[in-house]
Design an enzyme around this catalytic site. Structure first.
Site, PDB file in Angstrom:
ATOM      1  N   GLY A 135      13.032   1.683 -33.647  1.00  0.00           N
ATOM      2  CA  GLY A 135      14.311   2.135 -33.135  1.00  0.00           C
ATOM      3  C   GLY A 135      15.395   1.091 -33.038  1.00  0.00           C
ATOM      4  N   HIS A 191       0.841  -1.197   0.000  1.00  0.00           N
ATOM      5  CA  HIS A 191       0.000   0.000   0.000  1.00  0.00           C
ATOM      6  C   HIS A 191       0.877   1.248   0.000  1.00  0.00           C
ATOM      7  CE1 HIS A 191      -2.204  -3.166   2.340  1.00  0.00           C
ATOM      8  NE2 HIS A 191      -3.120  -2.898   1.424  1.00  0.00           N
TER       9      HIS A 191
END
Length: 586
Positions: A418, A225
């Site tokens: 790329g 959390h």
């Protein structure tokens, strides 16, 4: 960490996610009002296992509902415990009739209090109920966690699976609860993350810990959390990070975190490597391999089962956790060991497909040996060439390609993915090593076949495939000439035949914005007898013609305006040809 979400209302997000569960598993039902996912078919003679907690940890807990695992799961809002009313409703309305109810909850204050109160209410109503709290996280040691104790994290799902299998096998409430506590006692977990997650609906940058974790830092021992962990540090190499995490799990000399007793008495181990939600499957594979290898090399642990995947997330957390379960005798008799219960069948969406025990038992690190197997032999041809001249010309072209890597990459980043420049560079470097190792032979066909193998192995992407096909076709055409000396005319004619053969695999023509825009004019010029300088110029002109050209093939098709950018593949052919020409002009 991304602040972008497809669903920005936390309430709508949880509600819609819960609706997906019965849609994907028809054995399940949803009590939308109480956020309960439960099995449609009830089993009066079996213990009902119920778990749950805040949303945002999916597939925990709702995707572990199903035959052989949980009877029901109760969801709160994001990172918040479900209410007592929700939990009590699950116990009294959604898992009855049963042979008792086992509540499994992670060690967070809200979860323990709410599930605890619900269990007390159920007991007061005459329902047989047990509560087991999972606290497996060693990220925060004894000195800091005080009376609260360890947090519960991903190892909880191992408790779910083992106890769920025993309940399905008819275990009593006392047996199932005792087994759950036995599993918890031998369970340790620790996590790490590159950043704190963003809860949908919250403003960007909210939360003091989000702001505190810098871009080059990692949180070691972070909770699910966004809770602080053991420490923050500069992001280390993966091997160093795994060493640190495993030491926290297994170092008996660490009095603050040494939670496992009598490690040597273990009957074996189970490993779980858990994705906190934002790590790619490819990277998870690399992480898992590193953990397995270090367990073996540093601790002589070869897990009897390895689970790697997404089990308990922190929304889209860019991190992972490691859980280790020490296997011990359950005392329940044949067929009910921890390992056998882990292997038991299930129908839950969140737990991986079962690999047969026999498959695990037959696991071996040995692979068939290639000893005594000769390297593939390429039949010789009559066609001979000048090794020194061939090597000098080819090396010059390859060096030009390497020098142009950045230019090619820049072009491909605009119109492709790329990788073209790096793929060509890697292939060129591999062929240069081939030349330097004196592997070029006088037989032109054999040499070209070997070059095709080098390119196939070392040059990735579309370029690698096209070059390899061309070279294999070139070798075939050279063999079919029947000549004994390779002249410039021989190479030109065979190259044209290879280009024709290449068209069986790609429909590319000049004007489609591919490497063929440079390759075809280069070969046509050679076949016309205009010489290498003119052919190199034709290749460069062909590459230049791709400026502003709309693509008909390849990834460039999906790109809008390409501006003044050359096609990267055509540029690669042009510089290769120009390198050839420089040698022959000298």
């Amino acid at each position: 960490m991304s602040y972008k979400h497809f669903i920005n209302s936390p309430t709508d997000l949880v509600a819609s996610a819960l609706r997906s569960i019965p849609a994907t598993n028809p054995a399940l039902a949803l009590d939308a009002e109480n956020k309960i996912v439960y099995t449609r078919a009830q089993e009066p003679g079996h213990v009902a296992i119920v778990s749950g907690g805040g949303a945002g940890h999916e597939p925990s807990f709702v995707s572990f509902v199903g035959a052989g695992l949980l009877r029901a799961a109760v969801s709160g809002t994001i990172f918040a415990s479900p209410s007592v009313r929700q939990i009590y409703h699950a116990i009294t309305r959604r898992v009855t009739p049963n042979a008792g109810v086992l509540l499994i909850v992670m060690n967070y204050t809200g979860d323990v209090l709410h599930f605890g109160l619900a269990s007390e209410k159920a007991a007061a109503a005459g329902i047989a109920v047990e509560l087991v709290v999972v606290a497996d996280d060693v990220g925060v040691g004894r000195a800091k966690n005080g009376k609260v104790g360890r947090r519960g994290i991903a190892g909880t799902v191992l408790v779910h699976k083992i106890t769920g299998a025993l309940a399905a096998d008819g275990g009593s409430l006392g047996e199932v609860a005792a087994l759950a506590r036995l599993v918890v006692a031998g369970l340790v977990s620790v996590g790490s993350s590159l950043g704190h997650v963003h809860v949908p609906g919250h403003s960007e940058g909210s939360g003091e810990h989000e702001a505190a974790l810098k871009g080059d830092e990692i949180e070691v021992g972070m909770g699910i959390h966004n809770e602080q962990g053991f420490k923050r540090m500069k992001i280390p190499e993966l091997g160093e990070l795994v060493r640190l995490l495993l030491a926290q799990l297994l170092d008996k000399g660490d009095k603050d975190r040494g939670y496992l007793e009598d490690v040597e008495k273990s009957e074996g181990w189970v490993l779980m490597v858990n994705n906190l939600g934002g790590v790619s499957p490819l990277e998870m594979g690399g992480i898992t391999a590193e953990v397995v290898e270090q367990l073996d090399s540093s601790y002589s642990i070869n897990p009897k089962r390895v689970f790697s995947g997404t089990f308990m997330t922190s929304l889209n957390g860019n991190g992972f956790s490691i859980s280790l379960l020490r296997l011990v005798d359950t005392g329940l008799g044949k067929g009910k060991s921890m390992l056998e219960l882990l292997d038991a069948p299930h129908e839950a969406l969140g737990w991986p497909a079962i690999v047969k025990p026999a498959t695990w038992e037959n696991k071996t690190d040995k692979i068939p040996s290639d000893a005594g197997v000769e390297e593939e032999i390429v039949p010789a041809s009559k066609l001979k060439m000048d090794i020194a001249l061939f090597s000098k010309i080819l090396a010059a072209g390859l060096k030009k390609v390497i020098d142009a890597e950045q230019e090619i990459t820049k072009a491909d980043e605009i119109v492709g993915d790329g990788d073209c420049g790096m793929a060509l560079k890697q292939g060129a470097e591999a062929v240069l090593r081939f030349i330097a190792d004196d592997k070029v032979v006088t037989d032109a066909v054999v040499t070209v076949v070997k070059l095709a193998e080098v390119v196939e192995e070392h040059m990735g992407g579309t370029s690698g495939a096209i070059y390899s096909i061309f070279l294999n076709s070139l070798a075939k055409a050279l063999r079919e000439t029947g000549e004994e000396t390779a002249t410039s005319s021989t190479w030109a004619t065979a190259s044209h035949a290879a280009l024709v053969s290449l068209r069986k695999y790609t429909p590319a023509q000049p004007g489609d914005r591919t490497l063929v825009d440079a390759l075809q004019p280069f070969i046509a010029s050679l076949v016309g007898g205009k010489g290498i300088a003119a052919a190199a110029k034709a290749a460069r002109d062909g590459a230049e013609s791709t400026r502003g050209m709309k693509a008909s093939l390849g990834r460039s098709v999906y790109v809008g305006e390409v501006g003044d950018t050359l096609d990267p593949g055509a540029l690669g052919i042009a510089v290769l040809a120009e390198g050839f020409a420089e040698v022959l002009k000298a």
